[in-house]
Motif scaffolding. Structure first.
Motif, mmCIF file in Angstrom:
data_model
loop_
_atom_site.group_PDB
_atom_site.id
_atom_site.type_symbol
_atom_site.label_atom_id
_atom_site.label_comp_id
_atom_site.label_asym_id
_atom_site.label_seq_id
_atom_site.Cartn_x
_atom_site.Cartn_y
_atom_site.Cartn_z
ATOM 1 N N HIS A 1 1.382 -1.512 -0.018
ATOM 2 C CA HIS A 1 -0.068 0.018 0.050
ATOM 3 C C HIS A 1 1.032 1.298 -0.198
ATOM 4 O O HIS A 1 1.761 1.055 0.503
ATOM 5 N N THR A 2 0.787 1.963 -1.362
ATOM 6 C CA THR A 2 1.887 3.015 -1.524
ATOM 7 C C THR A 2 1.144 3.809 -2.223
ATOM 8 O O THR A 2 0.010 4.427 -2.805
ATOM 9 N N TYR A 3 2.536 4.991 -2.632
ATOM 10 C CA TYR A 3 2.578 6.057 -3.551
ATOM 11 C C TYR A 3 3.075 5.535 -4.341
ATOM 12 O O TYR A 3 4.043 5.343 -4.645
ATOM 13 N N MET B 1 -3.273 6.025 1.613
ATOM 14 C CA MET B 1 -3.194 7.712 2.602
ATOM 15 C C MET B 1 -3.837 8.369 3.385
ATOM 16 O O MET B 1 -4.974 8.108 3.046
ATOM 17 N N ASP C 1 1.278 7.997 3.546
ATOM 18 C CA ASP C 1 1.259 6.747 3.309
ATOM 19 C C ASP C 1 0.762 7.006 5.212
ATOM 20 O O ASP C 1 1.248 7.681 5.938
ATOM 21 N N SER D 1 6.869 4.089 0.048
ATOM 22 C CA SER D 1 5.961 3.405 0.962
ATOM 23 C C SER D 1 6.620 2.487 2.512
ATOM 24 O O SER D 1 7.325 2.901 3.011
ATOM 25 N N HIS D 2 5.215 2.252 3.578
ATOM 26 C CA HIS D 2 5.222 2.094 4.250
ATOM 27 C C HIS D 2 5.384 -0.122 4.311
ATOM 28 O O HIS D 2 5.043 -0.526 5.157
ATOM 29 N N SER E 1 -1.124 -1.603 -3.919
ATOM 30 C CA SER E 1 -2.261 -2.228 -3.489
ATOM 31 C C SER E 1 -1.837 -3.774 -2.303
ATOM 32 O O SER E 1 -0.314 -4.329 -2.123
ATOM 33 N N GLN F 1 4.081 12.936 0.139
ATOM 34 C CA GLN F 1 5.325 13.214 1.837
ATOM 35 C C GLN F 1 4.458 14.219 2.531
ATOM 36 O O GLN F 1 4.060 13.969 3.291
ATOM 37 N N ARG G 1 0.625 4.952 7.274
ATOM 38 C CA ARG G 1 1.174 4.124 8.083
ATOM 39 C C ARG G 1 2.392 4.605 7.982
ATOM 40 O O ARG G 1 3.658 4.318 9.639
ATOM 41 N N ALA H 1 -2.212 6.694 -6.025
ATOM 42 C CA ALA H 1 -1.741 6.484 -4.655
ATOM 43 C C ALA H 1 -2.566 5.420 -3.545
ATOM 44 O O ALA H 1 -4.173 5.626 -3.888
ATOM 45 N N ARG I 1 6.461 5.524 6.511
ATOM 46 C CA ARG I 1 7.602 5.209 5.941
ATOM 47 C C ARG I 1 8.161 4.377 5.945
ATOM 48 O O ARG I 1 8.883 4.063 7.416
#
Length: 332
Positions: free
Chosen positions: A33-35, A151, A189, A53-54, A76, A184, A191, A148, A193
């Motif tokens: 899960h990210t951008y 988020m 995210d 991402s985290h 995702s 950012q 959660r 993303a 990074r």
């Protein structure tokens, strides 16, 4: 029995155990899960995909690109096969949208996927599944797409698009990274990074495929991965100058080598090797006094450079007189 039930819980949560239904995703799929951003440089035709991402080592899951073909970001509940399969579809002549349609057609997990593709004509295609975790979305622009999911805010894609479009004067890789930085700054995210990656490949494949990846940088685990990615990109630029300086030395272009080594030093002034080869180039240009000024602190900090200097005349990389060599080696 209790242990069995507990071990099945994460599998059930992922929706794997369903009677008479094919597997949607596996417990081994990375939850990236990210951008990210995929883009084609309108000036050079080069391709890039960048991500933060985290999730540990996100670049090994999300980022895919091939010279002359295009770039893919798959995230995702990541279907990693979308990377190589997407590129293969593009290579076969399909457009970005046609390739994306084919990938999703055969994937029962399409509702939890987020995928973006850019092809060698700059066409983009993006999919954000209906069950991607909020906040999730994407924005497309000329020859790029930003996407993303999970988020903190729903403003991330728009911030990424704005940054990429407004930084058109930056070098392509730096422009791509600016989109990540904007994400950012907009909250990123939910959660936090952990990792980031940047991949840039040539517009056209060459007969030397080992040169077709222009930039391939990964930060697998860091407190501030984008800051580290930016540092590595700056270091990469410095070593581009170092490589150009080495090539100039091979061609006996000492003035050219000095220019390139000086440019490298400006980008990474604490690097002893960059200063060292600059000094050696000065010595070979009969500018020994200037070389001595650079070499003295280098030898003091690490005496191994003095030992290396002794070995250079044998292979023709240091062309000073015996007296000048003694003067160099006598530095305190």
């Amino acid at each position: 029995m209790k242990k069995v039930l507990l071990s099945l819980l994460p599998v059930l949560w992922l929706g794997i155990v369903k009677p008479a239904v094919a597997q949607v995703y596996t417990a081994s799929d990375p939850l990236a899960h990210t951008y990210s951003i995929v883009a084609r440089d309108p000036q050079t035709g080069d391709f890039a995909v960048a991500v933060q991402s985290h999730w540990f080592s996100v670049g090994t899951s999300v980022s895919w690109a091939e010279a002359g073909v295009g770039a893919v970001a798959t995230q995702s509940f990541t279907n990693k096969s979308f990377g190589p399969r997407g590129l293969a579809l593009l290579k076969s002549g399909k457009s970005a949208q046609e390739a994306l349609d084919e990938l999703l057609r055969t994937d029962e997990g399409r509702d939890v996927r987020q995928v973006a593709i850019v092809d060698n004509q700059g066409r983009v295609a993006t999919h954000t599944g209906a069950k991607c975790i909020d906040m999730a979305g994407h924005r497309q622009g000329s020859q790029f797409s930003v996407q993303a999911n999970m988020m903190l805010n729903n403003t991330v894609p728009a911030a990424m698009q704005k940054a990429y479009e407004q930084n058109a004067k930056l070098p392509f890789a730096e422009r791509v990274v600016s989109a990540l930085q904007a994400a950012q700054a907009a909250g990123g995210d939910i959660r936090g990074r952990q990792s980031a990656a940047l991949l840039v490949v040539r517009a056209k494949a060459t007969d030397a495929p080992w040169t077709d990846r222009l930039i391939d940088l990964r930060v697998d685990d860091a407190a501030e991965p984008l800051r580290e990615l930016s540092r590595l990109l700056s270091l990469h630029r410095a070593y581009e100058h170092m490589n150009a300086g080495d090539l100039a030395v091979e061609k006996n272009d000492v003035p050219g080598a000095i220019r390139e080594y000086e440019a490298a030093e400006k980008l990474f002034p604490q690097n002893l090797e960059m200063k060292y080869w600059h000094a050696i180039s000065l010595a070979n240009k009969q500018q020994v006094p200037a070389a001595l000024k650079l070499l003295a602190p280098i030898f003091k900090q690490d005496p191994n450079w003095r030992t290396l200097t002794q070995r250079l005349p044998k292979v023709g990389l240091l062309t000073v007189t015996d007296a000048e060599l003694k003067q160099i080696l006598a530095l305190k």
